[in-house]
Scaffold this active site. Structure first.
Site, PDB file in Angstrom:
ATOM      1  N   LYS A   1       0.878  -1.174   0.000  1.00 17.24           N
ATOM      2  CA  LYS A   1       0.000   0.000   0.000  1.00 17.24           C
ATOM      3  C   LYS A   1       0.915   1.224   0.000  1.00 17.24           C
ATOM      4  O   LYS A   1       1.501   1.593   1.010  1.00 17.24           O
ATOM      5  CB  LYS A   1      -0.910  -0.004   1.227  1.00 17.24           C
ATOM      6  CG  LYS A   1      -1.971   1.086   1.178  1.00 17.24           C
ATOM      7  CD  LYS A   1      -3.032   0.831   2.252  1.00 17.24           C
ATOM      8  CE  LYS A   1      -4.174   1.811   2.145  1.00 17.24           C
ATOM      9  NZ  LYS A   1      -3.784   3.195   2.420  1.00 17.24           N
TER      10      LYS A   1
ATOM     11  N   TYR B   1      -1.441   0.209 -10.194  1.00 18.82           N
ATOM     12  CA  TYR B   1      -1.895  -0.985  -9.474  1.00 18.82           C
ATOM     13  C   TYR B   1      -3.281  -1.513  -9.841  1.00 18.82           C
ATOM     14  O   TYR B   1      -3.661  -2.578  -9.374  1.00 18.82           O
ATOM     15  CB  TYR B   1      -1.773  -0.826  -7.962  1.00 18.82           C
ATOM     16  CG  TYR B   1      -2.328   0.451  -7.355  1.00 18.82           C
ATOM     17  CD1 TYR B   1      -3.691   0.674  -7.313  1.00 18.82           C
ATOM     18  CD2 TYR B   1      -1.474   1.387  -6.796  1.00 18.82           C
ATOM     19  CE1 TYR B   1      -4.197   1.825  -6.739  1.00 18.82           C
ATOM     20  CE2 TYR B   1      -1.975   2.547  -6.208  1.00 18.82           C
ATOM     21  CZ  TYR B   1      -3.334   2.766  -6.192  1.00 18.82           C
ATOM     22  OH  TYR B   1      -3.830   3.895  -5.621  1.00 18.82           O
TER      23      TYR B   1
ATOM     24  N   CYS C   1      27.121  23.672  33.500  1.00 16.96           N
ATOM     25  CA  CYS C   1      28.233  24.208  34.301  1.00 16.96           C
ATOM     26  C   CYS C   1      28.475  25.690  34.067  1.00 16.96           C
ATOM     27  O   CYS C   1      29.380  26.271  34.661  1.00 16.96           O
ATOM     28  CB  CYS C   1      29.507  23.433  34.000  1.00 16.96           C
ATOM     29  SG  CYS C   1      30.172  23.781  32.362  1.00 16.96           S
TER      30      CYS C   1
ATOM     31  N   CYS D   1      30.364  22.518  25.072  1.00 14.66           N
ATOM     32  CA  CYS D   1      30.873  23.055  26.318  1.00 14.66           C
ATOM     33  C   CYS D   1      32.373  22.772  26.337  1.00 14.66           C
ATOM     34  O   CYS D   1      32.795  21.644  26.101  1.00 14.66           O
ATOM     35  CB  CYS D   1      30.191  22.365  27.503  1.00 14.66           C
ATOM     36  SG  CYS D   1      31.040  22.657  29.057  1.00 14.66           S
TER      37      CYS D   1
HETATM   38  P1  AMP Z   1      -7.079   5.079   2.379  1.00 11.02           P
HETATM   39  O1  AMP Z   1      -6.376   6.333   1.915  1.00 11.02           O
HETATM   40  O2  AMP Z   1      -6.606   4.589   3.707  1.00 11.02           O
HETATM   41  O3  AMP Z   1      -8.569   5.144   2.213  1.00 11.02           O
HETATM   42  O4  AMP Z   1      -6.579   3.938   1.382  1.00 11.02           O
HETATM   43  C1  AMP Z   1      -6.933   3.964   0.033  1.00 11.02           C
HETATM   44  C2  AMP Z   1      -5.773   4.477  -0.732  1.00 11.02           C
HETATM   45  O5  AMP Z   1      -4.731   3.524  -0.793  1.00 11.02           O
HETATM   46  C3  AMP Z   1      -6.091   4.707  -2.171  1.00 11.02           C
HETATM   47  O6  AMP Z   1      -6.637   5.961  -2.357  1.00 11.02           O
HETATM   48  C4  AMP Z   1      -4.745   4.618  -2.830  1.00 11.02           C
HETATM   49  O7  AMP Z   1      -4.194   5.920  -2.901  1.00 11.02           O
HETATM   50  C5  AMP Z   1      -3.883   3.873  -1.859  1.00 11.02           C
HETATM   51  N1  AMP Z   1      -3.181   2.704  -2.406  1.00 11.02           N
HETATM   52  C6  AMP Z   1      -1.860   2.532  -2.304  1.00 11.02           C
HETATM   53  N2  AMP Z   1      -1.452   1.390  -2.847  1.00 11.02           N
HETATM   54  C7  AMP Z   1      -2.545   0.784  -3.346  1.00 11.02           C
HETATM   55  C8  AMP Z   1      -2.754  -0.445  -4.025  1.00 11.02           C
HETATM   56  N3  AMP Z   1      -1.737  -1.286  -4.295  1.00 11.02           N
HETATM   57  N4  AMP Z   1      -4.009  -0.734  -4.393  1.00 11.02           N
HETATM   58  C9  AMP Z   1      -5.032   0.101  -4.110  1.00 11.02           C
HETATM   59  N5  AMP Z   1      -4.900   1.271  -3.447  1.00 11.02           N
HETATM   60  C10 AMP Z   1      -3.671   1.619  -3.060  1.00 11.02           C
HETATM   61 ZN    ZN Z   2      29.457  22.256  30.751  1.00  7.85          ZN
END
Ligand code: AMP
Ligand code: ZN
Length: 650
Positions: free
Chosen positions: A113, A216, A401, A414
């Site tokens: 992530k 991704y 000191c 120091c």
């Molecule tokens: P959150 O910001 O906690 O809601 O998590 C969702 C976010 O994870 C998405 O908006 C993406 O920006 C991010 N993200 C990062 N890596 C991935 C991944 N491999 N697949 C899907 N989302 C991802």
């Molecule tokens: Zn000192």
């Protein structure tokens, strides 16, 4: 003879190939010089023949004119958020729940992530059509001109149908470090840096921020993919950078092991991650699983412990170290960062205080990575508008000191040789684990003994008696006898530990070891000349001078003589080093350790130094700007560790 158009086309394709190898595959295939020559040639031809300029020409990446504002872009496919889990139990519950919904078993793909800014990117007829930020998931901002400056995002792709993808624009830690250290207004973290750079109205600035893009998901495409892995492969074949660590798992126990591996990897990745994303591999189940109001059911995030939080600076205290360096330390409102309560963060030195612009009372971002001391990365907000309130002024005298201070490079020291703070730290250093290792005599006990005047110098420790210790609050027979026994045991020690314990400025464990091996005897070391010391590979002039000064100091001499009456040197135990017999590659640089120093360490420890990573390499030790040798190690699944980790292990 090639026509001008053919020449331009050929150069565009060639440079595209170089860029792809460099920015997506991390594997350069031409020298910088050759690259520059081709690039300049293309620029010249395009300038002279603007009618043949291609929209996907690499020269279009430098960023066009600044915009006055971004236009909104309604997403063709909603960019959903993800539901979070925090434990393997949660993941198991998720799997059971979704199995019922889709009425089938499935495999999960675990991806990193990535912590940047989420984007949708569209290609039509093989050309980049637009790129947009996520915004609220339904409407985002059109940031196409900025996206074009990202070298790992292809401007054109082989696939000619309509393709809508999703990925993350990111800033690498290495780039962040470089940009932030020069910046007047540092970014709090890589995510803010990526988002701030992407949402810059001037694309030329975005270009300087050297962002990366990792794809991704495919949101829509004319091709039907059976599995998510097939989608990722398709993205890769079309020139996108994808997460190389993604892996499919059938069993949740395997996922659990994978999470552990990723947690360890996290410290060494150049991309920040805040967790893993688990996605169902079988694409036909995606529709069946469907969506909740904000997130898909075919995917779930597993959050890793946060490494950064914000909290208040309650006060800033000045700590005087063993060598007299005065370090500003922020006292924080206690905050839990990834399971550890943090109450202090180092501010390193007064230059750093100035650069961060931090004042007492501010809310700040605090980061904790690995076992390193927590640090303040930036100010989140000044809670007092008056810019003179809470200002941290470098001390004009030693806070302990009142002795004179001297500025040396970025440090303030120091200069009083009798500074009690220095003395206390030195005694604490003397008994510490890596020095004489007096196991039951902790830092706090040393502090009390020094405060009461019972211990004034390291040698006083060996004169402590039972009654003196029993007199201290909370000390019973048992703990006192533990202390006395461990003091007694510590008298038997090695020469290198003893040299290190003396606390001579710049003489760390490694140099102490060098000196011990070279001289083998404390008397010989005491008589060594400056030239002799400088002549030792790994010892610089400064450290050599410190050694000479130390041994010429009369008071130090009498203390040393007293200690030598007590200490019973043991043969230098040749400890079996963890890397002995191994083949090791060193790559990248480190501010404190030169390549040759590391080679020496490896050879002394019975390892073999290799020049390049190969199948028979056992370990790759890497520093900053490590390149293909490190990449190859990862490809070949060879153990890697940072230079810092390596030094710590030995
Ligand atoms: P959150 O910001 O906690 O809601 O998590 C969702 C976010 O994870 C998405 O908006 C993406 O920006 C991010 N993200 C990062 N890596 C991935 C991944 N491999 N697949 C899907 N989302 C991802
Ligand atoms: Zn000192």
């Amino acid at each position: 003879m090639k026509s001008v158009k053919e020449k331009i086309d050929a150069l565009v394709e060639e440079i595209k190939k170089y860029d792809h190898n460099y920015y997506v595959l991390d594997n350069p295939i031409v020298s910088d010089h050759e690259y520059d020559m081709k690039y300049k040639e293309l620029e010249r031809l395009e300038k002279e023949n603007p009618e043949f300029l291609r929209l996907d020409s690499p020269t279009k990446r430098i960023g066009g004119e600044p915009l006055s504002e971004f236009s909104n872009l309604t997403h063709e496919k909603r960019l959903y958020s993800l539901d979070n889990t925090y434990s393997i139990e949660d993941i198991n519950k998720y799997i059971e729940k979704v199995k019922k919904i889709v009425e089938s078993d499935f495999t999960l793909v675990a991806e990193l992530k990535l912590d940047g800014i989420s984007m949708a990117v569209k290609y039509i007829g093989g050309k980049l059509e637009y790129a947009a930020t996520r915004g609220n998931g339904k409407v985002g901002e059109n940031v196409t001109e900025n996206a074009k400056t990202i070298k790992s995002l292809p401007l054109s792709i082989p696939y000619k149908g309509e393709l809508l993808i999703r990925g993350e624009a990111l800033m690498r830690h290495s780039v962040f470090k470089e940009i932030n250290s020069k910046s007047e207004k540092p970014f709090a973290n890589v995510r803010n840096a990526a988002a701030g750079s992407m949402r810059q109205l001037n694309p030329k600035i975005t270009a300087q921020r050297k962002l990366d893009f990792i794809a991704y998901d495919i949101l829509s495409c004319g091709i039907f993919f059976e599995t998510h892995t097939d989608e990722l492969r398709f993205l890769k074949e079309n020139g996108f950078r994808i997460d190389e660590y993604s892996k499919a798992f059938k069993e949740s126990e395997e996922i659990e092991k994978h999470i552990d591996r990723v947690l360890k990897k996290r410290e060494t990745l150049d991309f920040e991650i805040d967790g893993l994303v688990l996605k169902i591999e079988e694409k036909n189940l995606w529709e069946k699983a469907g969506y909740t109001s904000k997130a898909p059911r075919f995917a779930i995030a597993y959050k890793l412990p946060a490494r950064q939080e914000t909290t208040l600076v309650e006060d800033v205290i000045f700590q005087v170290g063993r060598t007299g360096v005065i370090t500003p330390v922020a006292k924080l409102k206690p905050v839990n960062i990834g399971g550890v309560v943090v109450q202090h963060a180092t501010l390193h030195n007064f230059e750093e205080v100035k650069r961060l612009g931090v004042r007492k009372g501010d809310r700040v971002f605090v980061q904790r990575a690995g076992d390193v001391i927590p640090k303040i990365t930036s100010v989140a907000e000044h809670l007092n508008d008056d810019m003179f309130v809470g200002v941290i002024i470098p001390p004009k005298e030693c806070p302990v000191c009142n002795g004179d201070v001297k500025k040396e490079e970025v440090y303030i020291r120091c200069t009083n040789p009798d500074c009690p703070a220095k003395n206390l730290r030195q005694i604490q250093h003397f008994v510490s684990k890596t020095a004489l290792d007096i196991e039951f005599l902790g830092e706090k006990t040393v502090e009390i003994l020094v405060e009461r005047g019972i211990v004034k110098r390291p040698s006083d420790i060996f004169r402590l008696n039972k009654d003196q210790l029993l007199d201290l609050e909370g000390f019973k027979e048992k703990s006192v006898s533990n202390i006395l026994n461990s003091i007694d045991d510590s008298k038997k020690t090695s020469l290198s530990r003893f040299i290190y314990a003396l606390g001579i400025d710049g003489v760390g464990e490694y140099i102490a070891n060098l000196l011990s091996e070279r001289f083998g005897d404390i008397e010989k070391l005491r008589e060594a000349t400056l030239e002799e010391l400088i002549g030792i590979n790994g010892i610089g002039e400064k450290v050599a001078k410190n050694l000479i000064d130390y041994f010429e100091d009369d008071r130090k001499e009498s203390e040393l003589n007293e200690l030598l009456e007590i200490i019973d040197f043991q043969e230098n135990q040749t400890v079996e080093k963890f890397f002995s017999g191994k083949k090791i590659v060193v790559t990248g640089s480190h501010p404190d350790y030169k390549r040759n120093d590391l080679f020496d360490i490896i050879k002394r420890g019975g390892g073999t130094v290799q020049n390049s990573t190969g199948k028979n390499t056992d370990l790759v030790v890497y520093g900053e700007k490590a390149g293909s040798k490190l990449k190859k190690a990862k490809d070949l699944n060879i153990e890697t560790m940072t230079i810092d980790e390596f030094i710590e292990r030995i």
